[in-house]
Design a protein around this motif. Structure first.
Motif, PDB file in Angstrom:
ATOM      1  N   LYS A 153     -47.195  47.316  73.632  1.00  0.00           N
ATOM      2  CA  LYS A 153     -47.301  45.771  73.076  1.00  0.00           C
ATOM      3  C   LYS A 153     -47.831  44.974  73.189  1.00  0.00           C
ATOM      4  O   LYS A 153     -48.403  45.380  71.724  1.00  0.00           O
ATOM      5  CB  LYS A 153     -47.198  45.590  75.102  1.00  0.00           C
ATOM      6  CG  LYS A 153     -46.783  46.226  76.086  1.00  0.00           C
ATOM      7  CD  LYS A 153     -46.049  45.540  77.651  1.00  0.00           C
ATOM      8  CE  LYS A 153     -45.336  45.761  78.515  1.00  0.00           C
ATOM      9  NZ  LYS A 153     -44.499  45.635  77.832  1.00  0.00           N
ATOM     10  N   HIS A 175     -44.332  40.360  73.908  1.00  0.00           N
ATOM     11  CA  HIS A 175     -43.125  42.024  73.808  1.00  0.00           C
ATOM     12  C   HIS A 175     -43.320  43.035  73.324  1.00  0.00           C
ATOM     13  O   HIS A 175     -45.014  43.569  73.770  1.00  0.00           O
ATOM     14  CB  HIS A 175     -42.135  41.023  72.542  1.00  0.00           C
ATOM     15  CG  HIS A 175     -41.939  39.279  72.515  1.00  0.00           C
ATOM     16  ND1 HIS A 175     -41.430  38.950  72.992  1.00  0.00           N
ATOM     17  CD2 HIS A 175     -43.050  38.431  71.870  1.00  0.00           C
ATOM     18  CE1 HIS A 175     -41.175  37.869  72.853  1.00  0.00           C
ATOM     19  NE2 HIS A 175     -42.230  37.324  72.004  1.00  0.00           N
ATOM     20  N   SER A 176     -42.393  43.475  73.293  1.00  0.00           N
ATOM     21  CA  SER A 176     -42.476  45.153  73.155  1.00  0.00           C
ATOM     22  C   SER A 176     -41.606  45.860  71.863  1.00  0.00           C
ATOM     23  O   SER A 176     -41.353  44.801  71.002  1.00  0.00           O
ATOM     24  CB  SER A 176     -41.494  46.161  74.322  1.00  0.00           C
ATOM     25  OG  SER A 176     -42.262  46.349  75.391  1.00  0.00           O
ATOM     26  N   ASP A 179     -38.769  45.553  70.343  1.00  0.00           N
ATOM     27  CA  ASP A 179     -37.356  43.952  70.816  1.00  0.00           C
ATOM     28  C   ASP A 179     -37.121  43.573  70.076  1.00  0.00           C
ATOM     29  O   ASP A 179     -37.365  42.745  69.564  1.00  0.00           O
ATOM     30  CB  ASP A 179     -38.216  43.636  72.293  1.00  0.00           C
ATOM     31  CG  ASP A 179     -38.447  45.021  73.128  1.00  0.00           C
ATOM     32  OD1 ASP A 179     -37.783  45.978  73.522  1.00  0.00           O
ATOM     33  OD2 ASP A 179     -38.866  44.569  74.221  1.00  0.00           O
ATOM     34  N   LYS A 180     -35.370  42.575  70.465  1.00  0.00           N
ATOM     35  CA  LYS A 180     -34.915  42.130  69.590  1.00  0.00           C
ATOM     36  C   LYS A 180     -36.313  40.920  70.504  1.00  0.00           C
ATOM     37  O   LYS A 180     -36.272  40.227  70.967  1.00  0.00           O
ATOM     38  CB  LYS A 180     -33.976  41.559  69.993  1.00  0.00           C
ATOM     39  CG  LYS A 180     -33.236  40.513  68.778  1.00  0.00           C
ATOM     40  CD  LYS A 180     -32.211  40.018  68.902  1.00  0.00           C
ATOM     41  CE  LYS A 180     -31.152  41.883  68.786  1.00  0.00           C
ATOM     42  NZ  LYS A 180     -29.820  41.833  68.478  1.00  0.00           N
ATOM     43  N   VAL A 181     -36.634  39.921  69.955  1.00  0.00           N
ATOM     44  CA  VAL A 181     -37.490  38.665  69.462  1.00  0.00           C
ATOM     45  C   VAL A 181     -36.589  37.246  68.653  1.00  0.00           C
ATOM     46  O   VAL A 181     -35.979  36.750  66.804  1.00  0.00           O
ATOM     47  CB  VAL A 181     -38.365  38.685  68.912  1.00  0.00           C
ATOM     48  CG1 VAL A 181     -40.187  36.942  69.140  1.00  0.00           C
ATOM     49  CG2 VAL A 181     -39.924  39.763  69.492  1.00  0.00           C
ATOM     50  N   GLU A 187     -33.722  35.781  64.498  1.00  0.00           N
ATOM     51  CA  GLU A 187     -33.730  36.852  65.181  1.00  0.00           C
ATOM     52  C   GLU A 187     -34.712  38.221  64.736  1.00  0.00           C
ATOM     53  O   GLU A 187     -33.838  38.239  62.979  1.00  0.00           O
ATOM     54  CB  GLU A 187     -32.338  37.614  65.905  1.00  0.00           C
ATOM     55  CG  GLU A 187     -31.984  36.331  66.796  1.00  0.00           C
ATOM     56  CD  GLU A 187     -31.045  37.282  68.016  1.00  0.00           C
ATOM     57  OE1 GLU A 187     -30.996  37.932  67.592  1.00  0.00           O
ATOM     58  OE2 GLU A 187     -30.177  36.293  69.228  1.00  0.00           O
ATOM     59  N   VAL A 189     -37.321  41.344  65.145  1.00  0.00           N
ATOM     60  CA  VAL A 189     -37.756  43.117  65.309  1.00  0.00           C
ATOM     61  C   VAL A 189     -39.075  43.347  64.846  1.00  0.00           C
ATOM     62  O   VAL A 189     -39.025  43.580  63.500  1.00  0.00           O
ATOM     63  CB  VAL A 189     -36.925  44.462  65.783  1.00  0.00           C
ATOM     64  CG1 VAL A 189     -37.007  44.731  66.166  1.00  0.00           C
ATOM     65  CG2 VAL A 189     -35.474  43.792  66.726  1.00  0.00           C
ATOM     66  N   THR A 191     -41.430  46.323  64.616  1.00  0.00           N
ATOM     67  CA  THR A 191     -42.193  47.638  65.068  1.00  0.00           C
ATOM     68  C   THR A 191     -43.535  47.783  64.322  1.00  0.00           C
ATOM     69  O   THR A 191     -43.649  47.135  63.159  1.00  0.00           O
ATOM     70  CB  THR A 191     -40.951  48.519  64.133  1.00  0.00           C
ATOM     71  OG1 THR A 191     -41.010  48.672  62.592  1.00  0.00           O
ATOM     72  CG2 THR A 191     -39.799  48.779  64.700  1.00  0.00           C
TER      73      THR A 191
END
Length: 782
Positions: A153, A175-176, A179-181, A187, A189, A191
């Motif tokens: 997270k 957020h993890s 995950d799509k933000v 939008e 992601v 990582t």
């Protein structure tokens, strides 16, 4: 009038001593400046310089035109024109834009440390991937602030709101990873790169996304390209905070430049290939028609076996036919080229090169023409058609095109004449072959046409293969001499320059302030200041004491007591020609608070300590201070004596405490009319009678710059001691003292400096003070 060398030397010494006296201030300023320099170096972002070197490959045509180029430059040496053009291409916006996109320089990752943040490029702690197309991503201007919570997270914020390395509540979303933000700009992601710097829990990361065009602008100004005279070698340099990043950028610039050059070269080859392919299709159709005609002629006339003709005529006819074939070939190639130039409706101005025309002038002009078009197109990528260079190139292209048309027309005309002559010769030979049947001649004509078309077809087919091979073998224009390399030492900040600047500033600021302060200082400080403004004799200076009411004692080894002893000796020396048994000494000054009463009291005490009878008279009846110095409280004084004629001199005279040789006549009651009171005959009576009983009369008077009291009684003085207060009175006020001296309004006037500050290494004192206890760490000296 110029100053003497001695005065100049004294001025320099005084200036040096002034700065040395302020060494603590200078040392503090120097320490602060060096501390600021240290902090700046410690927390600045270091920049490293990357360098790369390439060499442009010289074209054969440029060698042949080198003499013409030198004449165009006026005979002066300068970089080759193509080098200047290539430099403009290397640092063009289109190439830098491709570099920024390929290396993703518009997205930067920063890891926040204890004090500053550091950029991470090659292996960032997190990666961001967008779901929108590149055109939108390339125009994002936004920053994202990330705090790693755990390996799974993270906390995300659009605003840098962390305080003491913590985000404020209500400003973040959790957020993890993966995950799509959703955000205002699309939008994405995020990582993680586990194990890299800044990826551990608690780390703070900033992702800064800038528009590509703004990043391109910054690198257009930061990438430096240089060359030397008459050289094809180009040097590239770039300053960056990350060594690897700087090297990658320069290498990518060279790579993109070579790719651009190869694309331009292949474009010309492609145009030539298309031209040859089109001509092959036409010749193939014509050859097919000729073969079909020959086939029909043989079938219809049964020409399967023709008789042999005379060897001589056949050989002549064969040679003539060969010449006709070659001439027709050149004529048709020239006609094809002429038609292509006149009827070319394509989007480019390139011409097919090396199509088989044997004329060397046409090949040279065609090659020069394509090079000019290529150079013009390269410049148009970053400029407009109104550019003077583009206009000049267009004019050269048009001139070459006209020249090429004329040359081709000449070739067509010449080959046509040659072909007509060969045809007439061939007709003459055919006429000689009278035995050849008409059908055989017809077949031979068709056969000749067939040979011509076949030879042209084979030639074009060979050229197409050569062009296809060339298309995949275009070489780069730049040879890499040195790949990008980075120096280990940073180019900025420069430690030596910063410390040197801090040293100079740390010295300049206090020195300049001290100099300016000394320049605008109008106060009297030293004996030299007094002697420069007042030409009266100078009898001494009194050092500044610790207390305001300090009076010297009989046994006193202080610098002040020594000063008054020196002044006492100087006064005796100056009054040695005065035969009067009693010397009357008046003490005055320009303004109040200069130490008149202090000087009068101590001077009287010093004379009394020598065993002389001394009378101290306080005539400053406006602001008397002698009583405070001697700590006496008289009931009557001088003013009472003047106003009350029943009082005698003894009635107003008192003994000084603990001093049998010193008497005092205090000021008395402060009157409403001091000046008029001092004009009384009782003053004359006083001085005439007291002189019979005393050796010295010291008179404390009022300031001559404020009231006229002192001038009223000045004729009773044998000497006037004019007191000047150091670090107190303005130099401009001393013009009054100089006027008094020049006009001799104060009899036998001398000057005295009060409250002076002795320079280090100078002062009073000689011998040992019996009451002073020597420090244990200071050895006894004989």
């Amino acid at each position: 009038m110029s100053q003497s060398p001695l005065k100049n030397k004294d001025t320099i010494i005084n200036l040096v001593e002034l700065y040395l006296s302020k060494w603590k201030i200078i040392l503090v300023c120097l320490f602060i400046a060096m501390a600021i320099a240290f902090v700046k170096i410690r927390y600045s972002t270091f920049l490293y310089q990357a360098n790369a070197t390439i060499k442009l490959k010289e074209d054969e045509n440029s060698r042949s035109l080198s003499e013409i180029s030198s004449l165009q430059n006026g005979g002066f040496g300068s970089p080759l024109p193509n080098v200047i053009d290539e430099i403009e291409i290397i640092k063009s916006r289109s190439i830098i834009t491709e570099v920024v996109k390929d290396l993703k320089l518009n997205t930067r990752c920063y890891v926040t440390g204890m004090v500053k943040k550091a950029e991470i490029y090659s292996n960032p702690p997190v990666n961001i991937n967008f779901f929108m197309n590149d055109s939108i991503i390339e125009n994002i201007n936004k920053s994202l602030f990330i705090q790693i919570v755990s390996a799974q997270k993270y906390e995300l914020s659009n605003i840098d709101t962390h305080n003491f390395l913590e985000f404020d509540e209500g400003e973040t979303t959790t957020h993890s990873f993966g995950d799509k933000v959703s955000s205002s700009f699309g939008e994405f992601v995020i990582t993680p790169n586990i194990g890299t710097y800044g990826s551990s829990p608690g780390s703070f990361i900033e992702l800064n996304m800038s528009p590509v065009h703004s990043v391109v602008e910054s690198y257009l100004s930061s990438i430096k390209i240089s060359t030397t005279e008459k050289s094809n070698v180009i040097k590239l340099s770039l300053n960056e905070s990350i060594k690897e990043k700087a090297r990658l950028i320069l290498n990518k610039v060279i790579e993109k430049y070579n790719e651009d050059v190869i694309k331009d070269k292949e474009k010309i080859v492609q145009i030539t290939s298309d031209f040859i392919t089109n001509r092959l299709n036409v010749v193939s159709n014509e050859l097919e028609q000729v073969d079909f005609t020959a086939e029909n002629l043989q079938k219809n006339n049964r020409l399967t076996a023709l008789g042999s003709q005379s060897n001589i005529f056949l050989e002549s006819e064969r040679e003539t036919g060969s010449k006709i074939s070659q001439t027709s070939n050149q004529l048709q190639l020239a006609q094809y080229m002429s038609d292509h130039i006149k009827n070319n409706e394509s989007d480019t101005d390139y011409l097919p090169a090396d199509v088989g025309i044997t004329d060397s002038n046409v090949s040279q002009i065609t090659k020069s023409y394509n090079e000019l078009v290529l150079r013009r197109d390269q410049i148009l990528k970053n400029s407009s058609k109104k550019n003077p260079t583009v206009i000049n190139l267009n004019n050269q292209i048009d001139a070459l095109k006209v020249n090429l048309n004329q040359s081709i027309e000449n070739i067509i005309s010449t080959n046509q004449i040659t072909l007509d002559n060969l045809n007439r010769e061939n007709s003459r030979i055919r006429g000689q072959i009278y035995s050849a049947p008409t059908k055989e001649r017809q077949f031979r004509d068709i056969k000749r046409q067939q040979d011509i078309k076949e030879s042209l077809y084979l030639y074009l087919l060979e050229k197409r293969e050569e062009t296809a091979i060339t298309l995949g073998m275009s070489s780069a224009n730049a040879k890499v001499i040195d790949l990008a390399y980075t120096n280990d030492n940073p180019v900025a900040p420069n430690k030596q320059i910063i410390y040197l600047a801090a040293l100079l500033i740390g010295l300049f600021i206090p020195v300049s302030l001290i100099y300016v302060r000394d320049l605008i200082d109008n106060k009297i400080h030293t004996k030299e200041d007094v002697q420069r403004l007042i030409k009266a004799p100078f009898i001494g200076d009194i050092p500044k004491g610790e207390g305001k009411l300090q009076v010297v004692k009989k046994v006193d080894y202080s610098p002040k007591a020594e000063a008054f002893r020196i002044i006492r000796s100087n006064i005796n020396f100056m009054l040695q020609k005065n035969d009067s048994p009693c010397k009357t000494i008046f003490v005055t000054s320009t303004v109040a608070q200069e130490g008149k009463s202090h000087t009068s009291t101590n001077l009287a005490s010093s004379f009394s300590f020598s065993g002389k009878k001394v009378l101290l008279v306080e005539t400053d009846i406006r602001v008397p201070k002698v009583n405070d110095y001697l700590k006496i409280s008289p009931k009557k004084g001088l003013t009472d004596f003047i106003s009350d004629k029943s009082l005698s001199i003894k009635d107003v005279t008192i003994k000084a405490p603990d001093n049998e040789f010193l008497d005092v006549i205090p000021s008395g009651t402060i009157p409403p009319n001091p000046a008029e009171l001092l004009m009384s005959d009782r003053i004359n009576y006083l001085f005439e009678n007291v002189k019979k009983n005393y050796d010295y009369i010291i008179v404390d008077t009022a300031a001559v710059g404020l009231v006229t009291d002192t001038l009223i009684i000045s004729d009773h003085a044998d000497m006037f001691v004019y007191v000047v207060s150091a670090n107190n009175i303005d130099k401009r006020q001393l013009h009054l003292a100089q006027t008094m001296y020049e006009e001799k309004r104060l009899p036998n006037m001398v000057t005295l400096l009060n409250s002076s500050v002795k320079k280090k290494g100078y002062g009073y004192g000689y011998g040992n003070n019996p009451g002073h206890k020597k420090k244990w760490y200071k050895p006894f000296k004989n």
